[in-house]
Design a protein around this motif. Structure first.
Motif, PDB file in Angstrom:
ATOM      1  N   THR A   1      49.498 -57.376-146.282  1.00 17.62           N
ATOM      2  CA  THR A   1      48.858 -58.386-145.423  1.00 17.62           C
ATOM      3  C   THR A   1      50.108 -59.522-145.625  1.00 17.62           C
ATOM      4  O   THR A   1      50.974 -59.232-145.628  1.00 17.62           O
ATOM      5  CB  THR A   1      48.143 -59.404-147.289  1.00 17.62           C
ATOM      6  N   VAL A   2      50.021 -59.488-144.334  1.00 16.51           N
ATOM      7  CA  VAL A   2      50.424 -60.933-143.192  1.00 16.51           C
ATOM      8  C   VAL A   2      49.693 -61.763-143.036  1.00 16.51           C
ATOM      9  O   VAL A   2      48.666 -62.102-142.910  1.00 16.51           O
ATOM     10  CB  VAL A   2      50.500 -60.019-141.986  1.00 16.51           C
ATOM     11  N   THR A   3      50.513 -63.122-143.653  1.00 14.91           N
ATOM     12  CA  THR A   3      49.809 -64.890-143.518  1.00 14.91           C
ATOM     13  C   THR A   3      51.072 -65.014-142.137  1.00 14.91           C
ATOM     14  O   THR A   3      51.634 -65.349-141.584  1.00 14.91           O
ATOM     15  CB  THR A   3      50.644 -65.543-144.319  1.00 14.91           C
ATOM     16  N   LEU A   4      49.891 -65.257-140.985  1.00 10.78           N
ATOM     17  CA  LEU A   4      50.251 -65.982-139.338  1.00 10.78           C
ATOM     18  C   LEU A   4      49.630 -67.153-139.724  1.00 10.78           C
ATOM     19  O   LEU A   4      48.522 -67.635-140.223  1.00 10.78           O
ATOM     20  CB  LEU A   4      49.220 -65.583-138.585  1.00 10.78           C
ATOM     21  N   PRO A   5      50.682 -68.619-139.874  1.00  9.06           N
ATOM     22  CA  PRO A   5      50.881 -69.931-139.903  1.00  9.06           C
ATOM     23  C   PRO A   5      50.448 -70.692-138.992  1.00  9.06           C
ATOM     24  O   PRO A   5      50.422 -69.643-137.431  1.00  9.06           O
ATOM     25  CB  PRO A   5      52.425 -70.126-140.043  1.00  9.06           C
ATOM     26  N   PRO A   6      49.410 -71.471-139.030  1.00  8.59           N
ATOM     27  CA  PRO A   6      48.589 -72.262-137.639  1.00  8.59           C
ATOM     28  C   PRO A   6      50.287 -72.403-136.919  1.00  8.59           C
ATOM     29  O   PRO A   6      50.924 -72.743-136.408  1.00  8.59           O
ATOM     30  CB  PRO A   6      48.050 -73.063-138.036  1.00  8.59           C
ATOM     31  N   ARG A   7      49.562 -72.509-134.908  1.00 12.32           N
ATOM     32  CA  ARG A   7      50.010 -72.727-134.121  1.00 12.32           C
ATOM     33  C   ARG A   7      49.429 -73.414-133.190  1.00 12.32           C
ATOM     34  O   ARG A   7      48.678 -72.540-131.995  1.00 12.32           O
ATOM     35  CB  ARG A   7      50.820 -71.294-133.151  1.00 12.32           C
ATOM     36  N   PRO A   8      48.891 -74.579-133.454  1.00 15.06           N
ATOM     37  CA  PRO A   8      47.722 -75.192-132.805  1.00 15.06           C
ATOM     38  C   PRO A   8      48.050 -75.283-131.141  1.00 15.06           C
ATOM     39  O   PRO A   8      48.868 -75.784-131.143  1.00 15.06           O
ATOM     40  CB  PRO A   8      47.542 -76.086-133.717  1.00 15.06           C
ATOM     41  N   PHE A   9      47.027 -75.678-130.686  1.00 17.57           N
ATOM     42  CA  PHE A   9      47.382 -75.640-128.683  1.00 17.57           C
ATOM     43  C   PHE A   9      45.907 -76.440-128.193  1.00 17.57           C
ATOM     44  O   PHE A   9      45.943 -77.667-127.378  1.00 17.57           O
ATOM     45  CB  PHE A   9      47.226 -74.223-128.162  1.00 17.57           C
ATOM     46  N   MET A  10      44.911 -76.184-129.466  1.00 16.84           N
ATOM     47  CA  MET A  10      43.696 -77.034-128.648  1.00 16.84           C
ATOM     48  C   MET A  10      43.955 -79.109-129.264  1.00 16.84           C
ATOM     49  O   MET A  10      43.359 -79.477-128.604  1.00 16.84           O
ATOM     50  CB  MET A  10      42.586 -76.566-128.803  1.00 16.84           C
ATOM     51  N   ARG A  11      43.872 -78.271-130.749  1.00 10.85           N
ATOM     52  CA  ARG A  11      44.172 -79.937-131.430  1.00 10.85           C
ATOM     53  C   ARG A  11      44.934 -80.794-130.549  1.00 10.85           C
ATOM     54  O   ARG A  11      44.961 -82.152-130.575  1.00 10.85           O
ATOM     55  CB  ARG A  11      43.947 -79.472-132.760  1.00 10.85           C
ATOM     56  N   PRO A  12      45.773 -80.355-130.118  1.00  9.91           N
ATOM     57  CA  PRO A  12      47.170 -81.326-129.302  1.00  9.91           C
ATOM     58  C   PRO A  12      46.839 -82.031-128.383  1.00  9.91           C
ATOM     59  O   PRO A  12      47.117 -82.775-127.413  1.00  9.91           O
ATOM     60  CB  PRO A  12      48.656 -80.220-129.608  1.00  9.91           C
ATOM     61  N   ALA A  13      46.503 -80.739-127.428  1.00 10.62           N
ATOM     62  CA  ALA A  13      45.929 -81.144-126.143  1.00 10.62           C
ATOM     63  C   ALA A  13      44.928 -82.278-126.424  1.00 10.62           C
ATOM     64  O   ALA A  13      45.280 -83.198-125.986  1.00 10.62           O
ATOM     65  CB  ALA A  13      45.307 -80.056-125.441  1.00 10.62           C
TER      66      ALA A  13
END
Length: 158
Positions: free
Chosen positions: A122-134
């Motif tokens: 299993t791999v957990t990828l943390p959020p890397r937001p780009f739409m919401r900050p924009a």
């Protein structure tokens, strides 16, 4: 005394609809440019380290940035709308994070650098937001663009 009244309501409505659609297009172009700008700030090449969790994804190939498009297909009728986004399957994973588990194999294999591969169940990828900050950074500007566009239309009525 006779009074002549002329009704230009249908013409006015058509012109207002056109102005509203144009205003929405301007807002969408601005938002698209802001998303692409955020996706351009971090980058370390194809095999560089990942951007920190909570920060926008780093540029590796530029595919995500190039995929940010404007969908004008619903910019008509009584409730026009425009969408800005991407159809890449991994975009929501970048924006919101995800937990990925091996399903058709015993383990997942993934590349961490040019010559290094790892595996895990299993791999957990943390959020890397780009739409919401924009959106958060540009919402005031988008409202102003819309207001200015409609105000320009109103000035033409005089």
């Amino acid at each position: 005394m006779a009074v002549k009244v002329e009704w230009y309501g249908d013409d006015f409505t058509r012109k207002l609809d056109r102005a509203q659609r144009a205003a929405l297009s301007r807002v969408a172009r601005h938002f698209q440019s802001q998303v692409k700008l955020i996706l351009s700030k971090h980058g370390r090449g194809k095999y560089g380290p990942s951007s920190p969790p909570g920060k926008p994804p780093g540029v590796r190939t530029g595919t995500l940035r190039r995929s940010i498009q404007i969908d004008r297909s619903k910019n008509k009728g009584p409730k026009p709308s425009i969408r800005v986004g991407t159809n890449l399957i991994y975009a929501p994973v970048q924006e919101f994070g995800a937990r990925i588990s091996a399903s058709s194999a015993a383990r997942l294999a993934f590349q961490v650098s040019k010559d290094v591969w790892r595996s895990a169940k299993t791999v957990t990828l943390p959020p890397r937001p780009f739409m919401r900050p924009a959106f958060n950074r540009s919402k005031r500007k988008m409202v102003k663009i819309y207001q200015d566009s409609i105000a320009k239309f109103v000035r033409t009525l005089r």
